[in-house]
Design an enzyme around this catalytic site. Structure first.
Site, PDB file in Angstrom:
ATOM      1  N   HIS A 111       0.807  -1.213   0.000  1.00  0.00           N
ATOM      2  CA  HIS A 111       0.000   0.000   0.000  1.00  0.00           C
ATOM      3  C   HIS A 111       0.847   1.273   0.000  1.00  0.00           C
ATOM      4  CE1 HIS A 111       0.325  -0.140   4.536  1.00  0.00           C
ATOM      5  NE2 HIS A 111       0.377   1.163   4.356  1.00  0.00           N
ATOM      6  N   ASP A 141       0.099  -7.631   1.579  1.00  0.00           N
ATOM      7  CA  ASP A 141       0.444  -6.213   1.605  1.00  0.00           C
ATOM      8  C   ASP A 141       1.962  -6.018   1.643  1.00  0.00           C
ATOM      9  OD1 ASP A 141      -0.037  -3.467   1.562  1.00  0.00           O
ATOM     10  OD2 ASP A 141       0.003  -3.313   3.744  1.00  0.00           O
ATOM     11  N   SER A 217       4.723   2.527   7.872  1.00  0.00           N
ATOM     12  CA  SER A 217       4.458   1.316   7.107  1.00  0.00           C
ATOM     13  C   SER A 217       5.657   0.908   6.261  1.00  0.00           C
ATOM     14  CB  SER A 217       3.251   1.510   6.193  1.00  0.00           C
ATOM     15  OG  SER A 217       2.061   1.357   6.914  1.00  0.00           O
TER      16      SER A 217
END
Length: 369
Positions: A111, A141, A217
């Site tokens: 993402h 992901d 992230s």
């Protein structure tokens, strides 16, 4: 990538600090231990800046699109700039990554880079490189990015298999653009899944209270020895100090497949399951105390659909093993290979049936939609 964790303490530590690092779970922390670990680990952590030019049919779209979908579409931390024309905008985002090979391979979240048209990678020494996506996997992901560089410092990949709630956890990343930020907490829980909003993951996530924010992230979660135990991937917006990381064992396996093939081969049955409750046993005509997993839905055209399984079937055994939870079924499937055959004992309307299912390959959806 298949380097195992080094359980020895760094040579520059001694005394209480070394004893703490040599302990499996770090019951004590010596003076400057975290600073020493962070100084070494931060060298392999990168900042990732992304941008994308998006064509929009309606200039007022931002007032009609749910915020959660908007946020996910542009990636973590992406903010739209003012409309350049009635139908265009420029979106920018930031994230983190960890160098896993000295020749410029970086592991991050899908993402973070999945929608990006331009990727800029900044190293700890402030050098800048243009990044290229080698492969990505929306299911876990995860994504693999390459920069043209040599002799880069690499992270030491450990394992998450021996983690326990209460173990120390250290997160490094670029929260809200503040690159190479170090935070610390503990492992709060294991085996978590996310099934809310655009982010969906069921790979047994690590829950931690180490501070994780947008921009973290793709950055590493470390144990007290400085080994990478996970990749930070998500937070709960409705709570404080609840963050999640993908176990490094999952990330390592995905990275190997992306390096070798650029894609992921994932075993797939094509069913949605629900654990069998006493109430459900009665309604399905099973005897009290029956074990099994209920098929809640069968994906059209999936291996289970082709084998004749239907909604309401109860999987009681796989290859002779009694099934007690949907997670157990998932573990068996994930431990198999595409093309393998599973022998299922299924209860349908109270009658037992033997069904063979040939495991398929997980269908890859168009990630650009």
């Amino acid at each position: 990538l298949d380097k195992t964790a080094d359980t020895s303490a760094p040579a520059h530590l001694s005394g209480p600090a070394q004893s703490a690092l040599q302990s499996a779970h770090g019951p004590a922390i010596g003076e400057n231990t975290i600073a020493d670990l962070a100084a070494e680990a931060v060298r392999s952590v990168v900042n990732i800046d992304t941008s994308a030019s998006i064509t929009i049919p309606d200039a007022n779209f931002q007032f009609g699109l749910p915020f959660r979908e908007f946020e996910y579409f542009f990636g973590e931390g992406l903010e739209p700039s003012p409309l350049q024309s009635p139908h265009k905008l420029e979106a920018h985002g930031t994230g983190s990554g960890v160098i896993i090979r000295s020749d410029g391979y970086i592991l991050t979240n899908n993402h973070v880079v999945g929608k990006a048209q331009d990727i800029q990678v900044t190293l700890n020494d402030k050098r800048h490189f243009k990044g290229k996506v080698i492969g990505r996997d929306s299911f876990t992901d995860l994504a693999l990015v390459k920069i043209e560089a040599k002799d880069l410092p690499t992270a030491r990949l450990g394992t998450a298999k021996n983690l326990r709630p209460g173990d120390w956890a250290i997160a490094i990343g670029s929260p809200v653009g503040l690159d190479h930020t170090v935070t610390m907490g503990i492992v709060s829980a294991l085996g978590r899944s996310l099934q809310e909003g655009a982010m969906r993951s069921d790979v047994g996530l690590i829950q931690t209270d180490a501070a994780i924010n947008p921009g973290n992230s793709g950055g590493p979660l470390l144990n007290i020895r400085g080994d990478v135990i996970g990749l930070n991937t998500a937070i709960r917006n409705d709570a404080q100090n609840i963050g999640f990381a993908i176990p490094v064992d999952v990330a390592n396996d995905v990275a190997k497949q992306l390096l070798a093939h650029g894609t992921i081969s994932r075993p797939y049955l094509g069913i949605y399951m629900q654990d069998l409750s006493p109430q459900m046993s009665k309604s399905l005509g099973l005897s009290p105390g029956s074990k099994g997993v209920v098929i809640a839905r069968v994906a059209q055209g999936s291996p289970c659909d082709q084998a004749g399984l239907v909604t309401g079937d109860v999987i009681q055994k796989i290859d002779g093993k009694t099934m007690t939870s949907s997670r157990q079924v998932q573990q068996i499937v994930r431990g198999s290979k595409v093309g393998d055959t599973l022998n299922l004992l299924v209860s349908r309307n109270g009658a037992l049936q033997a069904v063979q299912v040939k495991i398929g390959d997980y269908p890859v959806k168009d990630e650009e939609e």
